[in-house]
Motif scaffolding. Structure first.
Motif, PDB file in Angstrom:
ATOM      1  N   LEU A  68       4.466  -0.744   3.300  1.00  0.00           N
ATOM      2  CA  LEU A  68       3.991   0.621   3.106  1.00  0.00           C
ATOM      3  C   LEU A  68       5.053   1.394   2.334  1.00  0.00           C
ATOM      4  CD1 LEU A  68       2.491   1.345   6.648  1.00  0.00           C
ATOM      5  CD2 LEU A  68       1.382   0.327   4.655  1.00  0.00           C
ATOM      6  N   VAL A  69       4.641   1.970   1.208  1.00  0.00           N
ATOM      7  CA  VAL A  69       5.581   2.599   0.286  1.00  0.00           C
ATOM      8  C   VAL A  69       5.361   4.107   0.273  1.00  0.00           C
ATOM      9  CG1 VAL A  69       6.398   2.682  -2.113  1.00  0.00           C
ATOM     10  CG2 VAL A  69       5.577   0.516  -1.133  1.00  0.00           C
ATOM     11  N   PRO A  70       6.411   4.901   0.497  1.00  0.00           N
ATOM     12  CA  PRO A  70       6.259   6.358   0.408  1.00  0.00           C
ATOM     13  C   PRO A  70       6.102   6.793  -1.034  1.00  0.00           C
ATOM     14  CG  PRO A  70       8.550   5.800   0.735  1.00  0.00           C
ATOM     15  CD  PRO A  70       7.785   4.499   0.816  1.00  0.00           C
ATOM     16  N   GLY A  71       5.709   8.026  -1.222  1.00  0.00           N
ATOM     17  CA  GLY A  71       5.504   8.537  -2.565  1.00  0.00           C
ATOM     18  C   GLY A  71       6.795   8.613  -3.351  1.00  0.00           C
ATOM     19  N   ALA A  72       6.705   8.334  -4.653  1.00  0.00           N
ATOM     20  CA  ALA A  72       7.827   8.454  -5.582  1.00  0.00           C
ATOM     21  C   ALA A  72       7.225   8.580  -6.966  1.00  0.00           C
ATOM     22  CB  ALA A  72       8.755   7.251  -5.487  1.00  0.00           C
ATOM     23  N   THR A  73       8.051   8.775  -7.948  1.00  0.00           N
ATOM     24  CA  THR A  73       7.559   8.900  -9.314  1.00  0.00           C
ATOM     25  C   THR A  73       7.457   7.519  -9.943  1.00  0.00           C
ATOM     26  OG1 THR A  73       8.619  11.040  -9.536  1.00  0.00           O
ATOM     27  CG2 THR A  73       7.953   9.940 -11.574  1.00  0.00           C
ATOM     28  N   PRO A  74       6.250   7.039 -10.287  1.00  0.00           N
ATOM     29  CA  PRO A  74       6.120   5.711 -10.868  1.00  0.00           C
ATOM     30  C   PRO A  74       6.962   5.578 -12.135  1.00  0.00           C
ATOM     31  CG  PRO A  74       3.960   6.585 -10.283  1.00  0.00           C
ATOM     32  CD  PRO A  74       4.953   7.713 -10.147  1.00  0.00           C
ATOM     33  N   LEU A  79       0.842  -1.192   0.000  1.00  0.00           N
ATOM     34  CA  LEU A  79       0.000   0.000   0.000  1.00  0.00           C
ATOM     35  C   LEU A  79       0.878   1.243   0.000  1.00  0.00           C
ATOM     36  CD1 LEU A  79      -2.503  -0.953   2.860  1.00  0.00           C
ATOM     37  CD2 LEU A  79      -2.963  -1.104   0.408  1.00  0.00           C
ATOM     38  N   GLY A  80       0.338   2.340  -0.512  1.00  0.00           N
ATOM     39  CA  GLY A  80       0.986   3.622  -0.315  1.00  0.00           C
ATOM     40  C   GLY A  80       0.841   4.032   1.138  1.00  0.00           C
ATOM     41  N   MET A  81       1.834   4.734   1.663  1.00  0.00           N
ATOM     42  CA  MET A  81       1.738   5.174   3.059  1.00  0.00           C
ATOM     43  C   MET A  81       0.531   6.076   3.273  1.00  0.00           C
ATOM     44  SD  MET A  81       5.497   5.805   4.630  1.00  0.00           S
ATOM     45  CE  MET A  81       6.721   4.492   4.703  1.00  0.00           C
ATOM     46  N   ARG A  82       0.190   6.848   2.247  1.00  0.00           N
ATOM     47  CA  ARG A  82      -1.017   7.668   2.286  1.00  0.00           C
ATOM     48  C   ARG A  82      -1.751   7.502   0.970  1.00  0.00           C
ATOM     49  NH1 ARG A  82       1.146  13.387   2.782  1.00  0.00           N
ATOM     50  NH2 ARG A  82      -1.002  13.879   2.290  1.00  0.00           N
ATOM     51  N   GLY A  83      -3.075   7.569   1.039  1.00  0.00           N
ATOM     52  CA  GLY A  83      -3.882   7.482  -0.163  1.00  0.00           C
ATOM     53  C   GLY A  83      -4.367   8.847  -0.601  1.00  0.00           C
ATOM     54  N   GLU A  84      -5.364   8.847  -1.488  1.00  0.00           N
ATOM     55  CA  GLU A  84      -5.841  10.117  -2.030  1.00  0.00           C
ATOM     56  C   GLU A  84      -6.538  10.976  -0.979  1.00  0.00           C
ATOM     57  OE1 GLU A  84      -9.275   9.746  -4.770  1.00  0.00           O
ATOM     58  OE2 GLU A  84      -9.038   7.602  -4.471  1.00  0.00           O
ATOM     59  N   GLY A  85      -7.015  10.339   0.098  1.00  0.00           N
ATOM     60  CA  GLY A  85      -7.698  11.113   1.132  1.00  0.00           C
ATOM     61  C   GLY A  85      -6.804  11.501   2.288  1.00  0.00           C
ATOM     62  N   GLY A  86      -5.508  11.186   2.223  1.00  0.00           N
ATOM     63  CA  GLY A  86      -4.604  11.462   3.335  1.00  0.00           C
ATOM     64  C   GLY A  86      -4.414  12.942   3.581  1.00  0.00           C
ATOM     65  N   GLN A  87      -4.322  13.309   4.841  1.00  0.00           N
ATOM     66  CA  GLN A  87      -4.126  14.711   5.203  1.00  0.00           C
ATOM     67  C   GLN A  87      -2.660  15.094   5.066  1.00  0.00           C
ATOM     68  OE1 GLN A  87      -5.641  15.201   9.151  1.00  0.00           O
ATOM     69  NE2 GLN A  87      -7.773  15.150   8.511  1.00  0.00           N
ATOM     70  N   ALA A  88      -2.424  16.285   4.575  1.00  0.00           N
ATOM     71  CA  ALA A  88      -1.058  16.775   4.440  1.00  0.00           C
ATOM     72  C   ALA A  88      -0.395  16.823   5.805  1.00  0.00           C
ATOM     73  CB  ALA A  88      -1.059  18.154   3.789  1.00  0.00           C
ATOM     74  N   ALA A 133       2.326  11.154   8.220  1.00  0.00           N
ATOM     75  CA  ALA A 133       3.256  10.214   7.597  1.00  0.00           C
ATOM     76  C   ALA A 133       2.539   9.019   7.008  1.00  0.00           C
ATOM     77  CB  ALA A 133       4.289   9.759   8.623  1.00  0.00           C
ATOM     78  N   VAL A 134       1.493   8.559   7.681  1.00  0.00           N
ATOM     79  CA  VAL A 134       0.790   7.360   7.232  1.00  0.00           C
ATOM     80  C   VAL A 134      -0.708   7.603   7.303  1.00  0.00           C
ATOM     81  CG1 VAL A 134       0.944   6.362   9.555  1.00  0.00           C
ATOM     82  CG2 VAL A 134       0.513   4.869   7.600  1.00  0.00           C
ATOM     83  N   GLY A 135      -1.422   7.209   6.251  1.00  0.00           N
ATOM     84  CA  GLY A 135      -2.864   7.413   6.197  1.00  0.00           C
ATOM     85  C   GLY A 135      -3.617   6.433   7.069  1.00  0.00           C
ATOM     86  N   LEU A 184       7.522   5.798  10.914  1.00  0.00           N
ATOM     87  CA  LEU A 184       7.269   6.140   9.519  1.00  0.00           C
ATOM     88  C   LEU A 184       7.531   7.611   9.242  1.00  0.00           C
ATOM     89  CD1 LEU A 184       4.052   4.025   8.883  1.00  0.00           C
ATOM     90  CD2 LEU A 184       6.379   3.534   8.142  1.00  0.00           C
ATOM     91  N   GLY A 185       7.396   8.424  10.274  1.00  0.00           N
ATOM     92  CA  GLY A 185       7.688   9.836  10.098  1.00  0.00           C
ATOM     93  C   GLY A 185       9.163  10.116   9.878  1.00  0.00           C
ATOM     94  N   HIS A 186      10.013   9.139  10.235  1.00  0.00           N
ATOM     95  CA  HIS A 186      11.452   9.340  10.104  1.00  0.00           C
ATOM     96  C   HIS A 186      12.040   8.621   8.893  1.00  0.00           C
ATOM     97  CE1 HIS A 186      10.964  10.431  14.368  1.00  0.00           C
ATOM     98  NE2 HIS A 186      12.045  11.157  14.199  1.00  0.00           N
ATOM     99  N   LEU A 187      11.284   7.705   8.279  1.00  0.00           N
ATOM    100  CA  LEU A 187      11.820   6.888   7.194  1.00  0.00           C
ATOM    101  C   LEU A 187      11.341   7.373   5.840  1.00  0.00           C
ATOM    102  CD1 LEU A 187      11.485   3.307   8.714  1.00  0.00           C
ATOM    103  CD2 LEU A 187      13.477   4.795   8.686  1.00  0.00           C
ATOM    104  N   ARG A 188      12.179   7.196   4.837  1.00  0.00           N
ATOM    105  CA  ARG A 188      11.840   7.609   3.474  1.00  0.00           C
ATOM    106  C   ARG A 188      11.921   6.441   2.496  1.00  0.00           C
ATOM    107  NH1 ARG A 188      10.281  10.773   6.298  1.00  0.00           N
ATOM    108  NH2 ARG A 188      10.639  13.045   6.401  1.00  0.00           N
TER     109      ARG A 188
END
Length: 276
Positions: free
Chosen positions: A129-135, A99-108, A111-113, A264-268
């Motif tokens: 859980l995968v952080p955002g990156a460019t597919p 899963l992505g760490m946050r989805g489309e409804g995640g709050q800015a 770190a994790v939705g 998760l707030g500390h990992l990238r």
């Protein structure tokens, strides 16, 4: 039942990054990939829905992945319901759920939705859980092997097995990290800690880590392991040790697992949360 990797997707770029990571992992393991999109049970307002076609989301992701990974075996699936329980149910026998760490409804700023956190906290199998990156682009974390958190007094066989196997598949090095703290008596004033006492305590922690890893070193003799004992909290130790790592593995019951949002707030990089 056929072994497979499952990835949960929505319309966000973060879930596309998770799908791309899952595709690479499926190819690495020689497994098929199932792309699952969970559709809300209540019908959406037509104005809110346009141009959203729920039944097509997973198909679009599969088409994108097929264009980038020609050898990938992937299929799309739509399910109706609340995302967290549906994803837990469909992935019960999966090799991995991604899963992505946050989805489309995640709050800015988070770190994790909520869906990722709920699934990771109660899934019957490993959740990555995968952080955002460019597919489609090689993500920045693909370089320094795999890092695993080891609770030397209650080591997780499932987490260690996943970490060693992931390292073997990548032909990389495994960084086994054990975080420890000074005994309570050491904090009692007024006498300072003697260096020889500190060294004795640390030597004991080093031996405990070596003992915990010994069965997996025998099982995976070709995996290069760096054993690391750090005088930090689990979250601080993993954040320090995992810079540049391709994957971090934690047991859900471990010290690091109990502070998952903080970690998760500390990992990238991607984090595998493994139930014991």
């Amino acid at each position: 039942m056929q072994r497979e990797i499952i990835v949960g997707v929505d319309r966000s770029a973060r879930s596309r990054a998770a799908a791309d990571w899952a595709a690479r992992e499926a190819l690495l393991r020689g497994l098929p990939l199932r792309v699952v999109h969970v559709v809300p049970p209540a019908p959406l307002d037509p104005v809110e829905q346009w141009p959203y076609h729920p039944e097509a989301v997973a198909d679009h992701v599969v088409a994108e992945l097929a264009g980038r990974h020609r050898a990938l075996r992937a299929r799309a699936e739509s399910e109706v319901g609340t995302p967290a329980p549906v994803l837990r149910a469909v992935s019960r026998d999966a090799e991995l759920l991604v899963l992505g760490m946050r989805g489309e409804g995640g709050q800015a700023g988070t770190a994790v939705g909520s869906t990722a956190a709920a699934v990771a906290a109660a899934s019957s199998g490993p959740v990555v859980l995968v952080p955002g990156a460019t597919p489609g682009e090689a993500p920045p974390w693909r370089s320094a092997g795999v890092t695993v958190d080891v609770d030397v007094r209650d080591p997780s066989a499932a987490a260690l097995d996943l970490a060693f196997e992931a390292t073997r598949l990548r032909g990389a090095r495994l960084h086994a990290v054990h975080a420890w703290t000074l005994p309570d008596a050491a904090a009692a004033p007024p006498l300072p800690i003697l260096e020889e006492d500190r060294a004795t305590w640390e030597d004991n922690e080093v031996q405990l880590l070596s003992d915990a890893l010994r069965p997996w070193r025998r099982k995976y003799p070709d995996v290069d392991v760096l054993e690391d004992v750090l005088l930090f909290t689990p979250s601080q130790a993993l954040a320090h040790a995992s810079e540049g790592a391709e994957l971090v593995v934690v047991a859900r019951h471990s010290g690091a697992g109990s502070t998952l949002p903080e970690l998760l707030g500390h990992l990238r990089c991607p984090v595998a949360v493994v139930p014991s």
